[in-house]
Motif scaffolding. Structure first.
Motif, mmCIF file in Angstrom:
data_model
loop_
_atom_site.group_PDB
_atom_site.id
_atom_site.type_symbol
_atom_site.label_atom_id
_atom_site.label_comp_id
_atom_site.label_asym_id
_atom_site.label_seq_id
_atom_site.Cartn_x
_atom_site.Cartn_y
_atom_site.Cartn_z
ATOM 1 N N TYR A 304 34.964 12.607 -24.265
ATOM 2 C CA TYR A 304 34.278 12.215 -23.034
ATOM 3 C C TYR A 304 32.987 13.007 -22.820
ATOM 4 N N SER A 305 33.083 14.309 -22.840
ATOM 5 C CA SER A 305 31.910 15.150 -22.572
ATOM 6 C C SER A 305 30.841 14.975 -23.634
ATOM 7 N N GLU A 306 31.251 14.944 -24.896
ATOM 8 C CA GLU A 306 30.289 14.799 -25.991
ATOM 9 C C GLU A 306 29.578 13.443 -25.933
ATOM 10 N N ALA A 307 30.308 12.404 -25.549
ATOM 11 C CA ALA A 307 29.729 11.066 -25.502
ATOM 12 C C ALA A 307 28.694 10.933 -24.396
ATOM 13 N N LEU A 308 28.806 11.770 -23.359
ATOM 14 C CA LEU A 308 27.887 11.682 -22.242
ATOM 15 C C LEU A 308 26.706 12.636 -22.335
ATOM 16 N N ALA A 309 26.669 13.454 -23.372
ATOM 17 C CA ALA A 309 25.553 14.392 -23.526
ATOM 18 C C ALA A 309 24.239 13.625 -23.587
ATOM 19 N N ASP A 310 23.307 13.979 -22.683
ATOM 20 C CA ASP A 310 21.986 13.353 -22.623
ATOM 21 C C ASP A 310 22.028 11.865 -22.282
ATOM 22 N N LYS A 311 23.127 11.402 -21.697
ATOM 23 C CA LYS A 311 23.219 10.006 -21.296
ATOM 24 C C LYS A 311 23.090 9.892 -19.783
ATOM 25 N N GLY A 312 23.004 8.643 -19.306
ATOM 26 C CA GLY A 312 22.730 8.424 -17.898
ATOM 27 C C GLY A 312 23.891 7.813 -17.133
ATOM 28 N N LEU A 313 23.581 7.334 -15.942
ATOM 29 C CA LEU A 313 24.588 6.853 -15.007
ATOM 30 C C LEU A 313 25.376 5.665 -15.551
ATOM 31 N N TYR A 314 24.700 4.734 -16.205
ATOM 32 C CA TYR A 314 25.385 3.544 -16.719
ATOM 33 C C TYR A 314 26.492 3.917 -17.695
ATOM 34 N N GLU A 315 26.196 4.807 -18.648
ATOM 35 C CA GLU A 315 27.210 5.231 -19.613
ATOM 36 C C GLU A 315 28.380 5.926 -18.931
ATOM 37 N N LYS A 316 28.099 6.699 -17.884
ATOM 38 C CA LYS A 316 29.172 7.373 -17.157
ATOM 39 C C LYS A 316 30.102 6.359 -16.500
ATOM 40 N N ILE A 317 29.524 5.312 -15.922
ATOM 41 C CA ILE A 317 30.328 4.270 -15.288
ATOM 42 C C ILE A 317 31.232 3.588 -16.310
ATOM 43 N N ILE A 318 30.662 3.250 -17.461
ATOM 44 C CA ILE A 318 31.443 2.588 -18.506
ATOM 45 C C ILE A 318 32.616 3.462 -18.950
ATOM 46 N N LEU A 319 32.345 4.745 -19.198
ATOM 47 C CA LEU A 319 33.422 5.630 -19.659
ATOM 48 C C LEU A 319 34.498 5.813 -18.598
ATOM 49 N N LYS A 320 34.116 5.879 -17.338
ATOM 50 C CA LYS A 320 35.091 5.980 -16.257
ATOM 51 C C LYS A 320 35.977 4.735 -16.218
ATOM 52 N N ILE A 321 35.370 3.572 -16.407
ATOM 53 C CA ILE A 321 36.128 2.322 -16.434
ATOM 54 C C ILE A 321 37.118 2.315 -17.591
ATOM 55 N N ILE A 322 36.666 2.799 -18.754
ATOM 56 C CA ILE A 322 37.539 2.864 -19.929
ATOM 57 C C ILE A 322 38.733 3.778 -19.661
ATOM 58 N N LEU A 323 38.461 4.968 -19.146
ATOM 59 C CA LEU A 323 39.534 5.942 -18.932
ATOM 60 C C LEU A 323 40.498 5.513 -17.833
ATOM 61 N N ASN A 324 39.976 4.851 -16.805
ATOM 62 C CA ASN A 324 40.823 4.403 -15.698
ATOM 63 C C ASN A 324 41.451 3.032 -15.952
ATOM 64 N N LYS A 325 41.046 2.387 -17.034
ATOM 65 C CA LYS A 325 41.538 1.056 -17.385
ATOM 66 C C LYS A 325 41.422 0.101 -16.200
ATOM 67 N N SER A 326 40.274 0.141 -15.575
ATOM 68 C CA SER A 326 40.061 -0.605 -14.338
ATOM 69 C C SER A 326 39.391 -1.952 -14.610
ATOM 70 N N GLN A 327 40.180 -3.019 -14.590
ATOM 71 C CA GLN A 327 39.643 -4.357 -14.809
ATOM 72 C C GLN A 327 38.730 -4.783 -13.662
ATOM 73 N N MET A 328 39.117 -4.443 -12.426
ATOM 74 C CA MET A 328 38.305 -4.847 -11.286
ATOM 75 C C MET A 328 36.923 -4.205 -11.338
ATOM 76 N N ALA A 329 36.869 -2.902 -11.647
ATOM 77 C CA ALA A 329 35.577 -2.222 -11.732
ATOM 78 C C ALA A 329 34.727 -2.818 -12.843
ATOM 79 N N LEU A 330 35.357 -3.150 -13.957
ATOM 80 C CA LEU A 330 34.619 -3.760 -15.060
ATOM 81 C C LEU A 330 34.094 -5.135 -14.653
ATOM 82 N N PHE A 331 34.927 -5.921 -14.000
ATOM 83 C CA PHE A 331 34.518 -7.256 -13.561
ATOM 84 C C PHE A 331 33.315 -7.176 -12.627
#
Length: 360
Positions: A304-331
């Motif tokens: 998680y931390s390594e994937a977000l190094a030097d990345k922005g808000l959009y990537e953080k949202i995607i990774l949070k959705i992946i980790l939380n397995k949130s279909q509604m947030a993804l939709f």
């Protein structure tokens, strides 16, 4: 006897709408001692006729016709037939500044470089932007630097994937048997570059930009679902680059870099699918398959931390959705991208995403 300084290889497939700009930019080059090798890869439009018409005017144009084998095999045909001291590549819908070849050749030949990398001029959202590559300019990097910095870059991000903003010493390419993989539809450039940089001794990044990359909406490479880019991203993750290409990188570091690359690829594909004209149900099913894939979840949790190094808000949202397995947030994310997409909004999102987030 004339020495051919640069061989430019241009794979062509049904490119009638863009070929004139491409060819004219070659014929207007200030470097004269070149050959332009067009590989007509089974075009069914009048691309062949267009090339033949220009060929009558300029003997530097070489036309090779073959049945459709794909861009990798077309480029390999060009490499096998090239006679120049250096080899360059040009896509059939792109074009060059008039001094592009002369500047690159003079820079490369002066220090006998194996590979020279220029910046790229990207045509995006009706404007041109300069694509930086992240490395210090006008310094010759040796094998140690290439192995420690450039190879990891090729394994982790897309910055150096392309072959068309570079020139390669032909003798170096042939001696090391560097070729494009015939079994890949996408990212064949990266495989070529991993092989080339892994054997290179002298590499230089120049501050010059003279390659115009044109983003074509109906390009075959833009067909995310049809080409099943996610499966190919997984294929790349599982590929043992260390064994396949005799890389010196450790297995642990290689696994981490490939994991980061896969997670970044998923983020990119979610966005590209969301703004595509594909029916919503079709792209939703594909996006859901990617984001909630078991391996993607496993790697997101581990890196998680390594994937977000030097990345922005959009990537953080995607990774949070992946980790939380949130279909509604993804939709909601997919729907908001689909509804809100516009070139100007896209530019704003890119600027917002440049605000770096802290590691958590």
């Amino acid at each position: 006897m004339t020495i051919i300084k640069i061989s430019v290889i241009i794979p062509v497939y049904n490119a009638k709408d863009y070929l004139h700009d491409c060819i004219k930019s070659l014929l207007n080059q200030t470097l004269g001692d070149c050959e332009f090798i067009f590989i007509n890869d089974g075009s069914v439009d009048n691309s062949r006729q267009i090339i033949e018409d220009y060929q009558k005017e300029d003997q530097r144009i070489i036309l090779i016709n073959q049945e459709n084998k794909g861009i990798s095999e077309a480029r390999n045909t060009g490499v096998n037939n090239a006679t120049g001291q250096y080899i360059g590549f040009l896509d059939n819908d792109d074009y060059l500044k008039n001094d592009f070849l002369e500047y690159l050749y003079n820079t490369a030949i002066k220090d006998d470089l194996d590979i020279l990398i220029s910046k790229t001029i990207l045509g995006r959202d009706d404007k041109f932007i300069i694509k930086e590559n992240g490395f210090e300019k006008d310094l010759i990097f040796d094998k140690a630097f290439i192995q420690n910095k450039i190879i990891p870059n090729l394994l982790r991000v897309e910055d150096l994937f392309a072959v068309w903003n570079k020139i390669y010493k032909r003798s170096f390419i042939n001696e090391n048997q560097v070729r494009f993989p015939g079994n890949r539809v996408i990212e064949e450039d990266n495989i070529f570059n991993i092989q080339a940089f892994n054997k290179a001794q002298k590499v230089l990044f120049t501050n010059y930009a003279g390659y115009y990359y044109r983003e074509v909406a109906n390009s075959k490479s833009r067909l995310i679902i049809e080409n099943d880019y996610f499966s190919k991203a997984l294929e790349k993750y599982y590929l043992d680059y260390k064994k396949e290409y005799d890389l010196s990188i450790s297995a642990t570091e290689l696994e981490k870099l490939k994991a980061i690359r896969l997670l970044q690829r998923v983020s990119y594909l979610v966005y590209k699918c969301s703004v595509s004209i594909t029916p919503f149900k079709t792209k939703w099913n594909y996006i859901e398959q990617m984001v909630f894939h078991e391996k993607v979840y496993e790697l997101a949790k581990k890196y998680y931390s390594e994937a977000l190094a030097d990345k922005g808000l959009y990537e953080k949202i995607i990774l949070k959705i992946i980790l939380n397995k949130s279909q509604m947030a993804l939709f909601l994310l997919v729907l908001s991208i689909k509804i809100g997409y516009h070139p100007k909004i896209s530019e704003i999102i890119r600027n917002i995403n440049n605000f770096k987030i802290s590691k958590t």
